[in-house]
Design a protein around this motif. Sequence first.
Motif, PDB file in Angstrom:
ATOM      1  N   PHE A   3      21.355  38.726  47.970  1.00 24.09           N
ATOM      2  CA  PHE A   3      22.238  38.791  46.792  1.00 24.09           C
ATOM      3  C   PHE A   3      22.310  40.232  46.270  1.00 24.09           C
ATOM      4  O   PHE A   3      23.394  40.735  45.958  1.00 24.09           O
ATOM      5  CB  PHE A   3      21.716  37.864  45.683  1.00 24.09           C
ATOM      6  N   ALA A   4      21.131  40.876  46.168  1.00 27.02           N
ATOM      7  CA  ALA A   4      21.090  42.245  45.640  1.00 27.02           C
ATOM      8  C   ALA A   4      21.869  43.196  46.556  1.00 27.02           C
ATOM      9  O   ALA A   4      22.634  44.044  46.080  1.00 27.02           O
ATOM     10  CB  ALA A   4      19.640  42.703  45.501  1.00 27.02           C
ATOM     11  N   LEU A   5      21.692  43.015  47.866  1.00 27.27           N
ATOM     12  CA  LEU A   5      22.415  43.856  48.839  1.00 27.27           C
ATOM     13  C   LEU A   5      23.928  43.638  48.716  1.00 27.27           C
ATOM     14  O   LEU A   5      24.709  44.605  48.681  1.00 27.27           O
ATOM     15  CB  LEU A   5      21.934  43.508  50.258  1.00 27.27           C
ATOM     16  N   LEU A   6      24.308  42.356  48.602  1.00 28.14           N
ATOM     17  CA  LEU A   6      25.734  42.042  48.448  1.00 28.14           C
ATOM     18  C   LEU A   6      26.286  42.651  47.157  1.00 28.14           C
ATOM     19  O   LEU A   6      27.421  43.141  47.118  1.00 28.14           O
ATOM     20  CB  LEU A   6      25.924  40.514  48.464  1.00 28.14           C
ATOM     21  N   GLY A   7      25.446  42.650  46.105  1.00 28.39           N
ATOM     22  CA  GLY A   7      25.855  43.258  44.833  1.00 28.39           C
ATOM     23  C   GLY A   7      26.126  44.743  44.988  1.00 28.39           C
ATOM     24  O   GLY A   7      27.149  45.256  44.507  1.00 28.39           O
ATOM     25  N   LEU A   8      25.233  45.432  45.707  1.00 26.50           N
ATOM     26  CA  LEU A   8      25.418  46.879  45.919  1.00 26.50           C
ATOM     27  C   LEU A   8      26.696  47.140  46.724  1.00 26.50           C
ATOM     28  O   LEU A   8      27.454  48.068  46.426  1.00 26.50           O
ATOM     29  CB  LEU A   8      24.197  47.456  46.648  1.00 26.50           C
ATOM     30  N   ILE A   9      26.926  46.298  47.743  1.00 23.40           N
ATOM     31  CA  ILE A   9      28.147  46.463  48.565  1.00 23.40           C
ATOM     32  C   ILE A   9      29.390  46.218  47.701  1.00 23.40           C
ATOM     33  O   ILE A   9      30.386  46.930  47.798  1.00 23.40           O
ATOM     34  CB  ILE A   9      28.112  45.502  49.781  1.00 23.40           C
ATOM     35  N   THR A  10      29.291  45.200  46.808  1.00 21.01           N
ATOM     36  CA  THR A  10      30.445  44.819  45.981  1.00 21.01           C
ATOM     37  C   THR A  10      30.871  45.949  45.035  1.00 21.01           C
ATOM     38  O   THR A  10      32.050  46.071  44.705  1.00 21.01           O
ATOM     39  CB  THR A  10      30.131  43.522  45.201  1.00 21.01           C
ATOM     40  N   PHE A  11      29.904  46.770  44.602  1.00 17.49           N
ATOM     41  CA  PHE A  11      30.256  47.921  43.744  1.00 17.49           C
ATOM     42  C   PHE A  11      31.269  48.828  44.450  1.00 17.49           C
ATOM     43  O   PHE A  11      32.074  49.492  43.809  1.00 17.49           O
ATOM     44  CB  PHE A  11      29.010  48.734  43.396  1.00 17.49           C
ATOM     45  N   CYS A  12      31.220  48.852  45.798  1.00 13.84           N
ATOM     46  CA  CYS A  12      32.100  49.751  46.567  1.00 13.84           C
ATOM     47  C   CYS A  12      33.396  49.059  47.011  1.00 13.84           C
ATOM     48  O   CYS A  12      34.258  49.699  47.618  1.00 13.84           O
ATOM     49  CB  CYS A  12      31.369  50.252  47.820  1.00 13.84           C
ATOM     50  N   LEU A  13      33.495  47.742  46.760  1.00  9.49           N
ATOM     51  CA  LEU A  13      34.677  47.013  47.253  1.00  9.49           C
ATOM     52  C   LEU A  13      35.859  47.176  46.294  1.00  9.49           C
ATOM     53  O   LEU A  13      35.663  47.328  45.080  1.00  9.49           O
ATOM     54  CB  LEU A  13      34.354  45.518  47.375  1.00  9.49           C
ATOM     55  N   PRO A  14      37.095  47.074  46.818  1.00  9.61           N
ATOM     56  CA  PRO A  14      38.251  47.073  45.921  1.00  9.61           C
ATOM     57  C   PRO A  14      38.271  45.784  45.092  1.00  9.61           C
ATOM     58  O   PRO A  14      37.669  44.782  45.487  1.00  9.61           O
ATOM     59  CB  PRO A  14      39.441  47.119  46.891  1.00  9.61           C
ATOM     60  N   GLU A  15      38.952  45.833  43.956  1.00  8.98           N
ATOM     61  CA  GLU A  15      38.961  44.711  43.012  1.00  8.98           C
ATOM     62  C   GLU A  15      39.432  43.405  43.660  1.00  8.98           C
ATOM     63  O   GLU A  15      38.938  42.324  43.337  1.00  8.98           O
ATOM     64  CB  GLU A  15      39.881  45.079  41.840  1.00  8.98           C
ATOM     65  N   SER A  16      40.376  43.525  44.614  1.00  8.19           N
ATOM     66  CA  SER A  16      40.948  42.325  45.252  1.00  8.19           C
ATOM     67  C   SER A  16      39.907  41.551  46.052  1.00  8.19           C
ATOM     68  O   SER A  16      40.046  40.347  46.273  1.00  8.19           O
ATOM     69  CB  SER A  16      42.103  42.730  46.161  1.00  8.19           C
ATOM     70  N   LEU A  17      38.852  42.225  46.493  1.00  2.77           N
ATOM     71  CA  LEU A  17      37.844  41.558  47.334  1.00  2.77           C
ATOM     72  C   LEU A  17      36.614  41.084  46.542  1.00  2.77           C
ATOM     73  O   LEU A  17      35.705  40.487  47.103  1.00  2.77           O
ATOM     74  CB  LEU A  17      37.388  42.506  48.458  1.00  2.77           C
ATOM     75  N   GLN A  18      36.610  41.355  45.229  1.00  2.00           N
ATOM     76  CA  GLN A  18      35.387  41.046  44.476  1.00  2.00           C
ATOM     77  C   GLN A  18      35.167  39.550  44.268  1.00  2.00           C
ATOM     78  O   GLN A  18      34.031  39.082  44.259  1.00  2.00           O
ATOM     79  CB  GLN A  18      35.404  41.805  43.155  1.00  2.00           C
ATOM     80  N   THR A  19      36.272  38.792  44.129  1.00  2.00           N
ATOM     81  CA  THR A  19      36.111  37.332  44.026  1.00  2.00           C
ATOM     82  C   THR A  19      35.598  36.762  45.339  1.00  2.00           C
ATOM     83  O   THR A  19      34.811  35.813  45.347  1.00  2.00           O
ATOM     84  CB  THR A  19      37.455  36.676  43.641  1.00  2.00           C
ATOM     85  N   VAL A  20      36.060  37.379  46.442  1.00  2.00           N
ATOM     86  CA  VAL A  20      35.576  36.951  47.761  1.00  2.00           C
ATOM     87  C   VAL A  20      34.059  37.179  47.842  1.00  2.00           C
ATOM     88  O   VAL A  20      33.305  36.329  48.334  1.00  2.00           O
ATOM     89  CB  VAL A  20      36.295  37.733  48.891  1.00  2.00           C
TER      90      VAL A  20
END
Lengths: 106, 196
Positions: free
Chosen positions: B155-172
């Motif tokens: 979960f923590a790793l996914l959270g760090l990756i999500t900080f770098c994702l575009p807004e459209s992919l954050q719900t994914v």
Amino acid sequence: MPSASKTHADSRFDRLVYERVRLGMMSALAVRDELTFSELKTLFDVSDGNLSAHARKLEDAGYVTCTKSFDGRRPKSVYRLTAAGRAALNRYLDHVEAVIKATRTA
Amino acid sequence: MRSPSAVALDAHAAATLRYIRASMDAAGTVAVSGSAGVAMGVIGLLAATLASTGSLRPHWLAVWLFAAALACSVGGVLMARQASLQGFTLFGAPVRKFILCLAPGLFAGAAMTFVHWQENNLHAIPATWLLLYGCALISTSAPTTRMVGILGSLFALLGLITFCLPESLQTVALGAGFGGLHLVFGVMIRRKSRVS
């Protein structure tokens, strides 16, 4: 009147389980499949020598088993409660509950 | 009238019972329910689906907050059921430890959600949730199992990756975490408990 062998078994049981650290070890092992030597040491805040002596007494009585292995280069001892140990703990709990009942009705 | 020796014996026996109970509580762990993980995963996947649909997309935060409250309730009930099935007391020391480990991360998540919402910084919320929930789970691995720690790390790793994702992919990413990871680990924990 209890038989001589039963009396002997009860007194042996009393000496083994009544002691505080051994009682704690058996109680802890009753709710966990296994506990390592260092986990038991942390739980009861006793020295290595003290814990070893208590564990050996329980092992000799057949109340716990000890499996020795290596975690990397460090020796690791894992303790488990045997069926005889669980029965002894249950018997001890029955005794304590009986004492409470008897003194409350007295 | 009870004699003083009877009272002393009674008190000693009661103290012995308390000691046995304390030893059991100190050594005990919280039984993690695989069913709770599966149920929370299904709720997460439903939330991800709803939050991605056209009309509800602007209300994604409300959808996820509702899903979080629902998942907490369902997960809590299933964990309590598991604890009672395995003979553990619901409010014993292991459960207290579990709550104490979990609560700071969840509290920080709630506080950060409020701060991001006030600052209109909504795009940072999904990553914050994933990261702090992951940290909370890593903490709870002490009174539970190592598997919960691994789940928390993911979960923590996914959270760090999500900080770098575009807004459209954050719900994914939210769906992958709160839906996918919960579901997969829920199934794994169920299988493991059946085998043992």
